[in-house]
Scaffold this active site. Sequence first.
Site, PDB file in Angstrom:
ATOM      1  N   GLU A  66     -17.704  87.323 -43.973  1.00 38.94           N
ATOM      2  CA  GLU A  66     -17.847  88.077 -42.727  1.00 38.94           C
ATOM      3  C   GLU A  66     -18.907  89.171 -42.807  1.00 38.94           C
ATOM      4  O   GLU A  66     -19.264  89.768 -41.793  1.00 38.94           O
ATOM      5  CB  GLU A  66     -16.494  88.690 -42.344  1.00 38.94           C
ATOM      6  CG  GLU A  66     -15.483  87.631 -41.899  1.00 38.94           C
ATOM      7  CD  GLU A  66     -14.127  88.195 -41.558  1.00 38.94           C
ATOM      8  OE1 GLU A  66     -13.821  89.320 -42.005  1.00 38.94           O
ATOM      9  OE2 GLU A  66     -13.360  87.527 -40.852  1.00 38.94           O
ATOM     10  N   GLU A 113      -5.665  78.394 -61.433  1.00 28.14           N
ATOM     11  CA  GLU A 113      -5.403  79.805 -61.699  1.00 28.14           C
ATOM     12  C   GLU A 113      -5.018  80.068 -63.160  1.00 28.14           C
ATOM     13  O   GLU A 113      -5.101  81.192 -63.644  1.00 28.14           O
ATOM     14  CB  GLU A 113      -4.325  80.353 -60.777  1.00 28.14           C
ATOM     15  CG  GLU A 113      -2.914  79.895 -61.067  1.00 28.14           C
ATOM     16  CD  GLU A 113      -1.914  80.640 -60.196  1.00 28.14           C
ATOM     17  OE1 GLU A 113      -1.045  81.310 -60.772  1.00 28.14           O
ATOM     18  OE2 GLU A 113      -1.993  80.549 -58.953  1.00 28.14           O
TER      19      GLU A 113
END
Length: 304
Positions: A82, A113
Site C-alpha cells: 500500500e 514457518e
Amino acid sequence: MLDNLTTEARNPASEQLDGLTPAEFVRLCNAEDAKVADAVAREADAIASAIEVIADRLQRGGRLIYFGAGTSGRLGVLDASECPPTFNSDPNQVIGIIAGGPPALLKAVEGAEDSLTLAGDDLEAVGLGPLDVAVGIATSGRTPYVLHGIQYAKRHGAYTIGLACNEGAELADLADLSITPLVGPEIVSGSTRLKAGTATKLVLNMLSTGAMVQLGKTYGNLMVDLQPTNSKLTARAKRIVSLATGMPASEAEQQLAVCEGEVKTAIIVWQADVSPEKARDYLAKANGHLGRALSLLGAENAPT
C-alpha cells in the site's frame, strides 16, 4: 512451549463463546478489541524509535523489509503493497516477504514457518544489506522462520526490529529493537489473526506512515505524494490541490494536468507562481518536503 504464550491461553471472558447470541458475540469482540489500542500505546516509545531509524535509513537509500509467516507475513505484505499508491514510493523501498512466497498469501504452505534456512534465502533474494531495516513479525515471538531471518539480517549489517505480542519473546532478545504490544488471550484461543493481528496492523501502519511523513510525503495531513493511478486517486489528487491552495476544483484539475499529475509540483506552481521545472528543483533541494520547498522559495523572494 505454547503453554507459556499469553496468546495461546484461554480467555475467561470467552469460555462460553459457542453459547453466545450474535449480539453477545459482537459485544464481546468489541470489548476485547478495545484493549488493543492501549497495548499498542504502551509501546509508543519503541515505535517512535523505530520510525526514526526507518526514516533515516530510507533517506540514505535503504529499505524497509517486513518478513513473517502466516497472518504476520500477510500483514507485512499488505502494508508494503500500500506504500507506492499512497506515498508514491518506489515499489522496492518497502518490501513484504511471507514464508512460502506468494502462494502463502492465499493458502498455508506447510512447514514454511518452521524452516531454519528459508528466511535467509528470502532475504538474500532481495539483496538485504547494511542500510536496510529488517522487521521480523511473529506474534508468538518464537517462529523459527522469523528468528533465523533476524539472525541473518544482523549478520549482514541490517538494523533489526522484532514485532511480537508475547512477553519474554525470543525475538525480543535477538532484535536490535523490540516492539511488543501485549494484547492478552484471544477470544478463540490461539487465533492470533484477531487481537494480535489487529495490534500488528496498527504498529505497521505507524511504522510505514510515520517514516513516510518524516520523508516529506505529506503536507500537513494531506497525502501530497500519491499516485493518481485510478479515478478515485485522481479525484483525491484534485481535491488535495484544491484544499492546499484554495483554488476551485476545475482549476486544480488544470493545474495537475500542466504538472503531469504531480500534486506537490502543482501546489508550488500555484503558491509561488513558478514554472513546474523550478518547482521540481526546489522540491529536490528540500528532499521532497513540500513545506520546506515553499519556505525556500519564500526566503528567496523575500524583500531585502
